[in-house]
Motif scaffolding. Structure first.
Motif, PDB file in Angstrom:
ATOM      1  N   ASP A   1      36.497 -63.180 -19.595  1.00  0.00           N
ATOM      2  CA  ASP A   1      36.681 -61.863 -20.270  1.00  0.00           C
ATOM      3  C   ASP A   1      38.242 -61.875 -20.807  1.00  0.00           C
ATOM      4  O   ASP A   1      39.162 -62.401 -20.043  1.00  0.00           O
ATOM      5  CB  ASP A   1      36.625 -60.596 -19.532  1.00  0.00           C
ATOM      6  N   ASP A   2      38.676 -61.231 -21.938  1.00  0.00           N
ATOM      7  CA  ASP A   2      39.904 -61.360 -22.434  1.00  0.00           C
ATOM      8  C   ASP A   2      40.498 -60.122 -22.059  1.00  0.00           C
ATOM      9  O   ASP A   2      41.970 -59.926 -22.290  1.00  0.00           O
ATOM     10  CB  ASP A   2      39.705 -61.350 -24.058  1.00  0.00           C
TER      11      ASP A   2
ATOM     12  N   LEU B   1      43.988 -62.179 -27.047  1.00  0.00           N
ATOM     13  CA  LEU B   1      43.764 -60.715 -27.523  1.00  0.00           C
ATOM     14  C   LEU B   1      45.085 -59.982 -27.919  1.00  0.00           C
ATOM     15  O   LEU B   1      45.046 -59.124 -28.672  1.00  0.00           O
ATOM     16  CB  LEU B   1      43.323 -60.045 -26.401  1.00  0.00           C
TER      17      LEU B   1
ATOM     18  N   VAL C   1      45.532 -58.594 -20.588  1.00  0.00           N
ATOM     19  CA  VAL C   1      44.765 -59.328 -21.628  1.00  0.00           C
ATOM     20  C   VAL C   1      45.303 -60.656 -22.008  1.00  0.00           C
ATOM     21  O   VAL C   1      46.450 -61.049 -21.537  1.00  0.00           O
ATOM     22  CB  VAL C   1      44.922 -58.498 -23.048  1.00  0.00           C
ATOM     23  N   THR C   2      44.471 -61.429 -22.400  1.00  0.00           N
ATOM     24  CA  THR C   2      44.837 -62.809 -22.624  1.00  0.00           C
ATOM     25  C   THR C   2      45.868 -62.734 -23.792  1.00  0.00           C
ATOM     26  O   THR C   2      45.840 -61.877 -24.828  1.00  0.00           O
ATOM     27  CB  THR C   2      43.618 -63.620 -23.111  1.00  0.00           C
TER      28      THR C   2
ATOM     29  N   PHE D   1      48.204 -64.794 -19.534  1.00  0.00           N
ATOM     30  CA  PHE D   1      47.842 -63.132 -19.754  1.00  0.00           C
ATOM     31  C   PHE D   1      49.013 -62.391 -19.700  1.00  0.00           C
ATOM     32  O   PHE D   1      50.259 -62.775 -19.313  1.00  0.00           O
ATOM     33  CB  PHE D   1      46.919 -62.643 -18.328  1.00  0.00           C
TER      34      PHE D   1
ATOM     35  N   TYR E   1      36.357 -60.635 -29.409  1.00  0.00           N
ATOM     36  CA  TYR E   1      36.808 -61.348 -28.297  1.00  0.00           C
ATOM     37  C   TYR E   1      35.848 -61.252 -27.171  1.00  0.00           C
ATOM     38  O   TYR E   1      34.751 -60.445 -27.505  1.00  0.00           O
ATOM     39  CB  TYR E   1      38.116 -60.910 -27.910  1.00  0.00           C
ATOM     40  N   ASP E   2      36.096 -61.872 -25.953  1.00  0.00           N
ATOM     41  CA  ASP E   2      34.905 -61.891 -24.919  1.00  0.00           C
ATOM     42  C   ASP E   2      35.267 -60.518 -24.275  1.00  0.00           C
ATOM     43  O   ASP E   2      36.253 -60.637 -23.287  1.00  0.00           O
ATOM     44  CB  ASP E   2      35.152 -63.044 -24.232  1.00  0.00           C
TER      45      ASP E   2
END
Length: 138
Positions: free
Chosen positions: A41-42, A56, A52-53, A93, A128-129
Motif C-alpha cells: 500500500d502507498d 504517492l 506515503v510512498t 516513505f 495507487y495501491d
C-alpha cells in the motif's frame, strides 16, 4: 463530497518517535515508523500519523492537492519484518502531515480523528495501491 479513508497499519510508532502525549490526539514532533510487514500500500497509518510512498507524494504534489505537507520519517524494519520478508526492500516513505480545514481542503482530520479526503484526492489515490484501506463516504 468527502470520504473517510482508514489506511493499513503496517507497523507502529517506533521507539525514536518524539511526541507530546499531554494532548489528544498526541502531537508528534519526530516520526519513526517501524514496519512489521508491508503488502504494497502507498498510504499507511499508525495513529496519529500517516506515511506515503514517494510515488504517492509526487502524485499529490503534481495534482496540487491541499491540506497536507510532507516531512521526513525514519523507517525501520522490525525483527518480525526481517523474519517474514528477509529480502523485501521498502520504497522511500514520507510523513504525510494533515493541515487541512474541514470541507475546504483535499485532506483534513475529522472531529472523530479520521482522515477525510476530497473526491479529487480519492480519484488520485485510486491510481495507487490502496487495496488494504477501508474507505467510506463521510
Amino acid at each position: 463530497m468527502y470520504k473517510v479513508i482508514e489506511p493499513v497499519v503496517a507497523g507502529g510508532l517506533g521507539e525514536k518517535t518524539q511526541m507530546d502525549n499531554s494532548f489528544f490526539p498526541p502531537v508528534v514532533k519526530s516520526l519513526h515508523y517501524e514496519f512489521d510487514g508491508w503488502l504494497g500500500d502507498d498510504i499507511l497509518e499508525s495513529f496519529p500519523c500517516y506515511i506515503v510512498t514517494n510515488a504517492l507524494r509526487s502524485g499529490i504534489e503534481s495534482e496540487n492537492l491541499t491540506g497536507v505537507i510532507f516531512d521526513n520519517v525514519t523507517i525501520y524494519k522490525s525483527e518480525t519484518f526481517l523474519e517474514l520478508y528477509p529480502d523485501k526492500d521498502l520504497p522511500i516513505f514520507f510523513w504525510l502531515k494533515i493541515t487541512g480545514e474541514e470541507n475546504k481542503d483535499d485532506f483534513f482530520i475529522t472531529k472523530k480523528n479520521g482522515l477525510a479526503i476530497s473526491e479529487r484526492a480519492y480519484l488520485l489515490l485510486e491510481k495507487y495501491d490502496i487495496q488494504g484501506a477501508d474507505i467510506e463516504d463521510l
